[in-house]
Design an enzyme around this catalytic site. Sequence first.
Site, PDB file in Angstrom:
ATOM      1  N   GLU A  68       0.814  -1.215   0.000  1.00  0.00           N
ATOM      2  CA  GLU A  68       0.000   0.000   0.000  1.00  0.00           C
ATOM      3  C   GLU A  68       0.844   1.260   0.000  1.00  0.00           C
ATOM      4  O   GLU A  68       0.562   2.229  -0.717  1.00  0.00           O
ATOM      5  CB  GLU A  68      -0.953   0.002   1.202  1.00  0.00           C
ATOM      6  CG  GLU A  68      -2.122  -0.983   1.093  1.00  0.00           C
ATOM      7  CD  GLU A  68      -1.755  -2.418   1.463  1.00  0.00           C
ATOM      8  OE1 GLU A  68      -0.585  -2.655   1.869  1.00  0.00           O
ATOM      9  OE2 GLU A  68      -2.616  -3.305   1.350  1.00  0.00           O
ATOM     10  N   HIS A 137     -11.482  -5.008  10.016  1.00  0.00           N
ATOM     11  CA  HIS A 137     -12.073  -4.763   8.692  1.00  0.00           C
ATOM     12  C   HIS A 137     -13.322  -3.894   8.769  1.00  0.00           C
ATOM     13  O   HIS A 137     -14.158  -3.930   7.874  1.00  0.00           O
ATOM     14  CB  HIS A 137     -12.447  -6.091   8.014  1.00  0.00           C
ATOM     15  CG  HIS A 137     -11.312  -6.752   7.298  1.00  0.00           C
ATOM     16  ND1 HIS A 137     -10.214  -7.260   7.946  1.00  0.00           N
ATOM     17  CD2 HIS A 137     -11.100  -6.987   5.978  1.00  0.00           C
ATOM     18  CE1 HIS A 137      -9.391  -7.794   7.051  1.00  0.00           C
ATOM     19  NE2 HIS A 137      -9.905  -7.640   5.859  1.00  0.00           N
TER      20      HIS A 137
HETATM   21  C1  LIG Z   1      -2.712  -4.687   4.354  1.00  0.00           C
HETATM   22  C2  LIG Z   1      -3.776  -5.440   3.673  1.00  0.00           C
HETATM   23  N1  LIG Z   1      -3.997  -5.219   2.363  1.00  0.00           N
HETATM   24  C3  LIG Z   1      -4.968  -5.899   1.720  1.00  0.00           C
HETATM   25  C4  LIG Z   1      -5.721  -6.827   2.378  1.00  0.00           C
HETATM   26  C5  LIG Z   1      -6.796  -7.617   1.643  1.00  0.00           C
HETATM   27  N2  LIG Z   1      -6.345  -9.010   1.477  1.00  0.00           N
HETATM   28  C6  LIG Z   1      -6.670  -9.947   2.379  1.00  0.00           C
HETATM   29  S1  LIG Z   1      -5.921 -11.397   2.071  1.00  0.00           S
HETATM   30  C7  LIG Z   1      -5.155 -10.800   0.704  1.00  0.00           C
HETATM   31  C8  LIG Z   1      -4.228 -11.695  -0.063  1.00  0.00           C
HETATM   32  C9  LIG Z   1      -3.058 -12.132   0.772  1.00  0.00           C
HETATM   33  O1  LIG Z   1      -2.346 -13.112   0.109  1.00  0.00           O
HETATM   34  P1  LIG Z   1      -1.250 -14.004   0.809  1.00  0.00           P
HETATM   35  O2  LIG Z   1      -0.410 -13.179   1.721  1.00  0.00           O
HETATM   36  O3  LIG Z   1      -0.555 -14.749  -0.248  1.00  0.00           O
HETATM   37  O4  LIG Z   1      -2.065 -15.004   1.740  1.00  0.00           O
HETATM   38  P2  LIG Z   1      -3.137 -16.102   1.306  1.00  0.00           P
HETATM   39  O5  LIG Z   1      -4.470 -15.428   1.375  1.00  0.00           O
HETATM   40  O6  LIG Z   1      -2.793 -16.593  -0.029  1.00  0.00           O
HETATM   41  O7  LIG Z   1      -3.047 -17.168   2.361  1.00  0.00           O
HETATM   42  C10 LIG Z   1      -5.513  -9.476   0.484  1.00  0.00           C
HETATM   43  C11 LIG Z   1      -5.063  -8.670  -0.651  1.00  0.00           C
HETATM   44  C12 LIG Z   1      -5.490  -6.992   3.755  1.00  0.00           C
HETATM   45  N3  LIG Z   1      -6.231  -7.830   4.489  1.00  0.00           N
HETATM   46  N4  LIG Z   1      -4.501  -6.310   4.370  1.00  0.00           N
END
Ligand SMILES: Cc1ncc(C[n+]2csc(CCOP(=O)(O)OP(=O)(O)O)c2C)c(N)n1
Lengths: 332, 358
Positions: A68, A137
């Site tokens: 971000e 959230h």
């Molecule tokens: C700082 C932040 N940005 C965006 C999000 C929205 N978001 C939640 S999970 C996710 C993907 C995360 O991917 P990863 O770290 O690979 O974990 P996975 O879900 O694949 O286990 C996003 C973009 C968030 N929760 N926190």
Amino acid sequence: MAAGRRPREAETTYREALREALREALRSDDRVFLMGEDVGRYGGCFGVSLGLLEEFGPERVRDTPLSESAFVGAGIGAALAGLRPIVEIMTVNFSLLALDQILNNAATLLHMSGGQLPVPLVIRMTTGAGRQLAAQHSHSLEGWYAHIPGIRVVAPATIDDARTMLAPALTDPDPVLIFEHGSLYNASGELDASAPPVGLDHAAVRRPGTDVSLIAYGGSLPKALDAADELATDGISAEVLDLRTLRPLDDAAIASSVARTHRAVVIDEAWRSGSLAAEVSARIAEDSFYELDAPVERVCSAEVPIPYARRLEEAALPQTADVVAAAHRAVG
Amino acid sequence: MTVARGSRKTPSASKPARKTASGSRNATSVVGVDQANARHRAALLEAMLRIRRFEERCVELYSAAKIRGFVHLYIGEEAVAVGVSEALTPEDGVVSTYREHGHALARGIPAEAVMAEMYGKATGCSGGRGGSMHLFDASRRFYGGNAIVAGGIPLAAGLALADHMRARPHVTCCFFGDGAFAEGEFHETANLAALWGLPLLLVCENNLYAMGTALERHEAQTDLAMRAASYGMVAWAVDGMDVEAVESAARRAAGAIRAGAGPHFLELRTYRFRAHSMYDPDRYRDKAEVERWKARDPITRLTDRMREEGRLGERELARLEKQVAEEVDRAVEAAEQAPEEPVQDLLRHVTSAPPEGD
Ligand SMILES: Cc1ncc(C[n+]2csc(CCOP(=O)(O)OP(=O)(O)O)c2C)c(N)n1
Ligand SMILES: [Mg+2]
């Protein structure tokens, strides 16, 4: 305007209205591009930009990594260099990772450079609670952003505003933050395509009334309108004022509404302490003290991180019944 | 304290580990080893089945609107939580993400407490205030599901710092995804932990997607272990679909951390079989790709291995399935019956002092 050719009665959703505004912006100005997490291939975490990648390509509908601070900072830089970026942050909760860029760069560069470096940047993000997403959230931090000189903060609460607020945000020479309440995306209604553009400067009376002003914005507007319906059955005529722009506040619209009704209830989903509702109440006290027939009422969230459990979350958030009760207290 | 040099060797499951917590097992007789191994494998299988069946039930309960909010399933990734948890002691700390049902169950939080939390009930492991993304259990040093991507990583470093400063022989294990690898918080913490030689086990669950964005569309250099090693810590890439490979690597890493070798990084190559969350229409990946990974299901992989070696009878498997199914049934039943937190208690736990009138 593309939407000018749509039939007047077209039913559309808030989400589609936002998408249409993005599409129009991308079509009409090649300096405009959209970037953020999952805006492209995924179609936007709330489906707002669905189809735009296919239409405009990956240069102009740009998926970013989970970074971000980096992509908001990059948006600021691109704006300085002549482009017109629209940066999407998935939700206000994650904007905190970019708060430094927004506050220490976007909001200050013009002033620190003695007027040399305006930042024509638009940042969109979802805000608010109400979907059992728990504390991390469910924040409503638009009031924090409205605290900051150097940026403009807007909160479209209607289909028409979802459709029309982006274009003036893009022509604004300074950073504009657009807050979209998560409960509004599926709201549907008629888009009044023939309505003249309303701009970003003024609040709007969504329902005229004479006994009490219900002052709301964003996700609280539907609750204020429902409350006004209910109050009408009790014989109370409530005016509903939609702030639309949270910074700068439309002081004149607030004062003139209070001058008509002599009572005010401010509805704000943020926590009460240090809230935008506090600011609006203070301004009413400053500008309209002698118009008031009753103390200003505030309906805000309970001072607690928003809990997951449904009943607890409902109890934490402003509800229509709370607005009705506050209006009754004000009217006496 | 010296910081281990970066190394990217992938430790194989079969190679005897040099300094592992399980090393003592090698001392027993061959027959004893075989029996102990068989029992251990059955325990791994049971732990993975518990997570799988628990989450399959969550899907049904979500459709029935018993569970709400964001729910992120771990199905397909069970070998990671189970294998890594084997290397941890009850005194070690665990920091997790929003995709943490597997981590919580593998840590030993009872299915009843987790299910009640999903129901938002007072008996849930977070008193109904957290839900699926915020499971906590201080008594098990489980410091929660964090729903801000990478948000838990600096916190884990702090837990490790405290253990380091007090010379306690504990490891803090921090789970996070490939998406989190892009956040500044990961990189800032990796540098800090290596610089200070913290007893931190960084467990990157590389399931190839951050929501809808594929690894190669969010990382310029997709070799995550190599990048972690560049901070001056030991980093290995491991097959995250093989629970025994995961366990072996985690034991080696935890053993080294306990011996004072500083932070270690494990990149566990895995895959989520289901959509990112209940809201995700899963439009961004190829169905064939999902099928290819399903063919590597960690549960099937272990059961096949056990069968081949004549170590798993159909009756034994059926017994395990039944036991897990009953446990999940009991958890659902208990969650159904459990009381809700009274609305009058809304303001509890905002500060440590009870709210006025309490
Ligand atoms: C700082 C932040 N940005 C965006 C999000 C929205 N978001 C939640 S999970 C996710 C993907 C995360 O991917 P990863 O770290 O690979 O974990 P996975 O879900 O694949 O286990 C996003 C973009 C968030 N929760 N926190
Ligand atoms: Mg991932």
